[in-house]
Design a protein around this motif. Sequence first.
Motif, short mmCIF file in Angstrom:
data_model
loop_
_atom_site.label_atom_id
_atom_site.label_comp_id
_atom_site.label_asym_id
_atom_site.label_seq_id
_atom_site.Cartn_x
_atom_site.Cartn_y
_atom_site.Cartn_z
N LEU A 143 6.53 5.51 -0.32
CA LEU A 143 7.18 5.18 1.18
C LEU A 143 6.49 6.49 2.27
O LEU A 143 6.74 7.58 1.73
CB LEU A 143 8.51 5.20 1.36
N ASP A 144 5.92 5.22 3.57
CA ASP A 144 5.51 7.34 3.84
C ASP A 144 7.38 7.51 5.08
O ASP A 144 7.71 6.84 6.05
CB ASP A 144 4.71 6.42 5.30
N GLU A 145 7.11 8.96 5.08
CA GLU A 145 8.30 9.80 5.67
C GLU A 145 8.24 9.46 6.81
O GLU A 145 9.22 10.26 7.86
CB GLU A 145 9.27 11.03 4.62
N VAL A 182 6.54 7.86 9.05
CA VAL A 182 6.41 7.20 9.96
C VAL A 182 7.44 6.93 10.98
O VAL A 182 7.11 6.23 12.31
CB VAL A 182 6.92 5.44 8.91
N ASP A 183 8.54 6.90 10.57
CA ASP A 183 9.94 7.32 12.26
C ASP A 183 9.74 8.25 13.88
O ASP A 183 9.56 7.80 14.80
CB ASP A 183 11.08 7.88 11.64
N ALA A 236 6.02 -1.74 2.07
CA ALA A 236 5.46 -1.18 0.85
C ALA A 236 7.03 -1.50 -0.25
O ALA A 236 5.80 -0.41 -1.07
CB ALA A 236 5.89 0.57 1.65
N ARG A 237 7.90 -1.05 -0.39
CA ARG A 237 9.22 -1.47 -1.08
C ARG A 237 8.20 -2.63 -1.77
O ARG A 237 7.97 -2.41 -3.24
CB ARG A 237 10.34 -1.59 -0.72
N ASN A 297 7.62 0.02 6.32
CA ASN A 297 8.44 1.06 4.82
C ASN A 297 8.84 -0.69 3.88
O ASN A 297 9.06 -0.58 2.69
CB ASN A 297 9.33 1.58 5.27
N ARG A 298 9.59 -1.39 4.70
CA ARG A 298 9.81 -2.43 3.93
C ARG A 298 8.99 -3.14 3.12
O ARG A 298 8.82 -3.20 2.00
CB ARG A 298 10.14 -3.55 4.64
#
Length: 228
Positions: free
Chosen positions: A57-59, A61-62, A50-51, A47-48
Motif C-alpha cells: 500500500l502507498d502511504e 496517496v492521501d 493494491a490490496r 489502495n483498494r
Amino acid sequence: AGTGVVSMTVAPVGAFDVPALLRQLDRYPYGCSEQIVSRAMPLLYVNRLAREEQLGLDEAVDKRIRDAVEKVLTRQDSTGSFGLWSVGGDDVWLDAFVTDFLTRAREKGFEVPKVAFDQALDRLRNYLANAPDPAPASASKIAYAAYVLARNGRPVIGDLRYLADTKLSLFDKPLARAQLGAALAMLGDRGRAEPIFVSAMERLAETRQDAAYRADYGTTLRDGAGII
C-alpha cells in the motif's frame, strides 16, 4: 544513466499489468488540470486495487490527492469554471471532470471547501439549464454535467427525461449515453436508465478507435472503462 527499471509481474489477469500501470500513474509528469485529475482520480481507489492485487500500500496517496484538490481549486474562477493552466476557462467537459473528481474525493472523506464546490456545481447547473438542444459537439458536455449533478442529488430529472425521450440519438459517444443512464438511475428512474445503458453498449460495439482528437478527451478504451 541509472534510471532504467526492469520488473516482472505474475498475475491471473493477463491483459493488464496492474503494478506497472500503478507506477506509470504515480510518475505521470504533466500538470494541466485535466492531467492532474486524470492522475488523481484513480488514486482515490488505488489502495483498494493494491490490496486486491496483494501489492504494497502507498502511504503517500492521501497527500497527493489533497495536493491535487488544492491545485485545481487555484484554477477556479468566480463562475465556478476551471482553467487548464490558469484561472477560469470555458470547457464544460473539463468543469464536469474536475467536479466529478471533487465529488468522489468528498465521498472518500477528503475536504473540499463548500463554497468552491457549490460554485462548481452551480456552473454545471447553469450550463445545463441554458444549453441549446444537444448536437454531437456538445452532447458529451451535457451528459457529463447531468451525471455529476445527479451524483450530487441536484434536481435535474426533468432535463434527463427530456434528453432520454427525445434527444438520445444525438449522443453519439458511448460514455455520454452511459452517463445519462447512470444519472437517471441515481435519481430513481431505472425504467429509462436500462435501455440507455443497452444503447451505450451497442454504440461502443459499433465504435472503432481512430487517431482523431476528441473534445471530451476520449478514446474507445476510456469509454469502455467508463461504462463499466
